[in-house]
Design an enzyme around this catalytic site. Structure first.
Site, PDB file in Angstrom:
ATOM      1  N   TYR A 135       0.832  -1.203   0.000  1.00  0.00           N
ATOM      2  CA  TYR A 135       0.000   0.000   0.000  1.00  0.00           C
ATOM      3  C   TYR A 135       0.870   1.258   0.000  1.00  0.00           C
ATOM      4  O   TYR A 135       0.608   2.204  -0.754  1.00  0.00           O
ATOM      5  CB  TYR A 135      -0.907  -0.015   1.238  1.00  0.00           C
ATOM      6  CG  TYR A 135      -1.766   1.220   1.395  1.00  0.00           C
ATOM      7  CD1 TYR A 135      -2.948   1.363   0.688  1.00  0.00           C
ATOM      8  CD2 TYR A 135      -1.402   2.231   2.286  1.00  0.00           C
ATOM      9  CE1 TYR A 135      -3.759   2.484   0.839  1.00  0.00           C
ATOM     10  CE2 TYR A 135      -2.202   3.360   2.449  1.00  0.00           C
ATOM     11  CZ  TYR A 135      -3.364   3.482   1.723  1.00  0.00           C
ATOM     12  OH  TYR A 135      -4.155   4.594   1.883  1.00  0.00           O
ATOM     13  N   LYS A 139       0.978   4.350  -2.839  1.00  0.00           N
ATOM     14  CA  LYS A 139       0.705   5.746  -2.498  1.00  0.00           C
ATOM     15  C   LYS A 139       1.899   6.649  -2.807  1.00  0.00           C
ATOM     16  O   LYS A 139       1.703   7.827  -3.158  1.00  0.00           O
ATOM     17  CB  LYS A 139       0.282   5.857  -1.031  1.00  0.00           C
ATOM     18  CG  LYS A 139      -1.111   5.317  -0.779  1.00  0.00           C
ATOM     19  CD  LYS A 139      -2.167   6.060  -1.625  1.00  0.00           C
ATOM     20  CE  LYS A 139      -3.569   5.592  -1.358  1.00  0.00           C
ATOM     21  NZ  LYS A 139      -4.581   6.322  -2.161  1.00  0.00           N
TER      22      LYS A 139
END
Length: 237
Positions: A135, A139
């Protein structure tokens, strides 16, 4: 009033953003993964329209772009949709914003949802294609994409936003940050005329911060865009 697309608008930050914009009188088009995501009474009733598609599936991303195109040129597109734990993590968090930007008519403003966790992301772009991305990686990459787009097109601004760790389904009920503050920056960047910097900001609760250094590195941005172009077959133009 502005015409604004908000992805991932069925719940959480996306829903709050879309509803706040609609309450302010803007023409909101909300994206949802499937029609069942708007099953409650009055869901999306204040919006101008809805586009439907699973952003984990490239063919459906293309169809979302087609549906959105029927509304005309957007004043702002808020790339809010995101997943934390999913096989489609890179596709939803990084590829979908890229593909929608490449496929749609250029809006006046682009807003990309980042996260403070981007600072732990990897600059090893092999992870974008080999299935090992986290993740935090996704990002970092979408933050770098946002800042790469900041000076790409005349008349289009681009920003990244850390909404904070807020109590949504993704953030969890115990998240310590302010849920309302989580969407106010996106609303301001999409609609206000007094935004400084005009483009290329990394924002948290209406203040700019310094992102991961790689996000502002032009060489890293260029490598990322090249890989995204190769992966999707879609040039930014």
């Amino acid at each position: 009033m502005a015409l604004i697309l908000v992805t991932g608008a069925s719940s959480g930050l996306g829903r709050n953003t879309a509803d706040a914009l609609a309450e302010d009188g803007h023409d909101v088009v909300g994206h949802v993964r499937n029609a069942a995501r708007l099953a409650g009474p009055g869901d999306g009733a204040a919006w101008r329209g809805v586009v439907i598609g699973d952003l984990a599936e490239p063919d459906e991303i293309r169809d979302v772009a087609r549906q959105a195109g029927a509304f005309g040129r957007f004043d702002a597109v808020i790339h809010n949709a995101g997943v934390l734990h999913s096989a489609g993590l890179v596709t939803v968090n990084t590829l979908a914003p890229y593909m929608l930007t490449a496929l749609m008519e250029k809006p006046a403003r682009l807003i990309h949802l980042s996260s403070s966790m981007h600072r732990g992301g990897s600059t090893d772009l092999r992870r974008l294609t080999d299935g090992t991305a986290s993740y935090s990686d996704s990002k970092l990459w979408v933050t770098a994409l946002a800042l790469a787009l900041a000076s790409r097109w005349e008349g289009t601004s681009s920003h990244a936003v850390d909404p904070g760790w807020v109590p949504t389904r993704m953030g969890g009920a115990g998240a310590p940050d302010d849920l309302i503050a989580g969407h106010l920056t996106q609303v301001r960047l999409a609609t206000h005329t007094d935004v400084t910097p005009r483009t290329g900001g990394y924002w948290h609760h209406q203040q700019t911060q310094a992102p991961h250094p790689a996000a502002q590195d032009e060489d890293f941005q260029a490598r990322l865009v090249h890989i995204l172009e190769s992966r999707t077959g879609l040039p930014l133009g």
